[in-house]
Design a protein around this motif. Structure first.
Motif, mmCIF file in Angstrom:
data_model
loop_
_atom_site.group_PDB
_atom_site.id
_atom_site.type_symbol
_atom_site.label_atom_id
_atom_site.label_comp_id
_atom_site.label_asym_id
_atom_site.label_seq_id
_atom_site.Cartn_x
_atom_site.Cartn_y
_atom_site.Cartn_z
ATOM 1 N N LEU A 186 -12.295 -89.621 -54.477
ATOM 2 C CA LEU A 186 -12.847 -90.026 -53.107
ATOM 3 C C LEU A 186 -13.560 -88.775 -52.431
ATOM 4 O O LEU A 186 -14.409 -88.915 -51.653
ATOM 5 C CB LEU A 186 -11.867 -90.495 -52.356
ATOM 6 N N LYS A 187 -13.007 -87.672 -52.581
ATOM 7 C CA LYS A 187 -13.448 -86.531 -51.970
ATOM 8 C C LYS A 187 -14.910 -86.107 -52.563
ATOM 9 O O LYS A 187 -15.691 -85.563 -51.684
ATOM 10 C CB LYS A 187 -12.487 -85.086 -52.077
ATOM 11 N N SER A 188 -14.960 -86.347 -53.529
ATOM 12 C CA SER A 188 -16.414 -86.081 -54.156
ATOM 13 C C SER A 188 -17.608 -87.193 -53.927
ATOM 14 O O SER A 188 -18.686 -87.278 -54.336
ATOM 15 C CB SER A 188 -16.461 -85.994 -55.785
ATOM 16 N N ALA A 191 -19.145 -90.109 -47.695
ATOM 17 C CA ALA A 191 -18.692 -91.240 -46.825
ATOM 18 C C ALA A 191 -19.889 -91.537 -46.052
ATOM 19 O O ALA A 191 -20.756 -90.838 -45.432
ATOM 20 C CB ALA A 191 -18.000 -90.575 -45.615
ATOM 21 N N GLU A 192 -20.233 -92.909 -45.984
ATOM 22 C CA GLU A 192 -21.320 -93.610 -45.371
ATOM 23 C C GLU A 192 -20.815 -94.190 -44.031
ATOM 24 O O GLU A 192 -19.452 -94.566 -43.916
ATOM 25 C CB GLU A 192 -21.895 -94.644 -46.086
ATOM 26 N N ASP A 193 -21.476 -94.540 -43.027
ATOM 27 C CA ASP A 193 -21.258 -95.205 -42.080
ATOM 28 C C ASP A 193 -21.003 -96.644 -42.312
ATOM 29 O O ASP A 193 -21.568 -97.141 -42.966
ATOM 30 C CB ASP A 193 -22.301 -95.104 -40.869
ATOM 31 N N ALA A 194 -19.740 -97.002 -41.613
ATOM 32 C CA ALA A 194 -19.460 -98.621 -41.870
ATOM 33 C C ALA A 194 -20.384 -99.403 -41.556
ATOM 34 O O ALA A 194 -20.480 -100.694 -42.222
ATOM 35 C CB ALA A 194 -17.865 -98.766 -41.305
ATOM 36 N N GLU A 195 -21.129 -99.370 -40.491
ATOM 37 C CA GLU A 195 -21.977 -100.240 -40.034
ATOM 38 C C GLU A 195 -23.240 -100.391 -40.933
ATOM 39 O O GLU A 195 -23.894 -99.307 -41.176
ATOM 40 C CB GLU A 195 -22.812 -99.800 -38.689
#
Length: 262
Positions: A186-188, A191-195
């Protein structure tokens, strides 16, 4: 006895059986209906009520949030939460490694090592459990990993972390080891915006989305149409009464022939 008299007698027998069976069936139907209504409105616990309650809790928007709030509060002081049933399946060194991996993240990853069961409020759905925990976090952007000896599930708040390929884990390893491997993967991942991003169990407001709701009628629910008992009794009466009437005519004709023969 004349033919019309025999048929009149048969019809009278037939009608009597139909009316009697209808009245009996209607009475038994009403008795069963009253017993079911009394049981449904009472406080007595039954297997059906336990089943209904736990399934309803999964789909209830006003579900009991206390368990998820307790876990979320504990994660604020320790990014790894372990319930008492999972203690034997973890290693201290692996837990320490998880804490080190997630300790410097600006968008945190939390790990909850939990036992999920079809008797819990989420009906055993680990992803729904993770989403409900994420909802209770004070963070605006975070990821929750729920892991146990069976599977790993993710919940998101404000962001979505998606693995491009399914993660291959050693399921003979400890739960804490598999959770550590999952955290590193997961660290690699960016992260995208949830919207506008895919998040199966959580909406843009951080609220759990309940999926695969079964809108079909519950086969265990009884319906009571008006006159149901009477209709059932009438049908039964027609069958039984018709048989009794025909047999009665045949018997009467047999007796008549013997009397005439004498």
């Amino acid at each position: 006895m004349r033919t019309w008299m025999r048929w009149t007698l048969a019809l009278l027998v037939f009608a009597a059986v139909v009316v009697g069976t209808t009245m009996y069936s209607s009475a038994k139907f009403d008795e069963a209906k009253s017993a079911r209504i009394e049981a449904e409105s009472g406080d007595q616990i039954s297997v059906d009520s336990i089943y209904s309650d736990r399934v309803a809790s999964r789909y209830d928007p006003d579900y009991d949030r206390s368990r998820y709030q307790q876990i979320a509060k504990a994660l604020e002081t320790d990014p790894v939460f372990i319930d008492e049933y999972q203690v034997v399946g973890v290693e201290d060194s692996e837990l320490a490694a998880i804490r080190k991996e997630v300790g410097d993240l600006t968008e945190p990853i939390y790990v909850a090592i939990l036992t999920t069961s079809q008797l819990d409020a989420a009906d055993g759905d680990g992803e729904l459990t993770a989403a409900r925990i994420a909802t209770e976090l004070s963070d605006d952007r975070a990821t929750v990993l729920v892991a146990n000896e069976v599977h790993e599930d993710l919940g998101h708040k404000g962001i979505v972390r998606q693995l491009d390929d399914p993660l291959e884990l050693d399921h003979d390893a400890t739960v804490s080891r598999r959770a550590l491997d999952y955290v590193r993967a997961l660290k690699s991942t960016e992260a995208e915006d949830a919207e506008g991003s895919y998040a199966r169990m959580i909406d843009d407001n951080g609220d759990p989305i309940v999926v695969d709701v079964d809108n079909s009628s519950d086969p265990r629910d009884l319906t009571y149409p008006t006159g149901g008992g009477a209709v059932a009794g009438m049908v039964l009466g027609l069958i039984v009464g018709g048989g009794v009437g025909i047999i009665g005519v045949l018997i009467w004709r047999s007796i008549g022939k013997r009397l005439l023969g004498q």
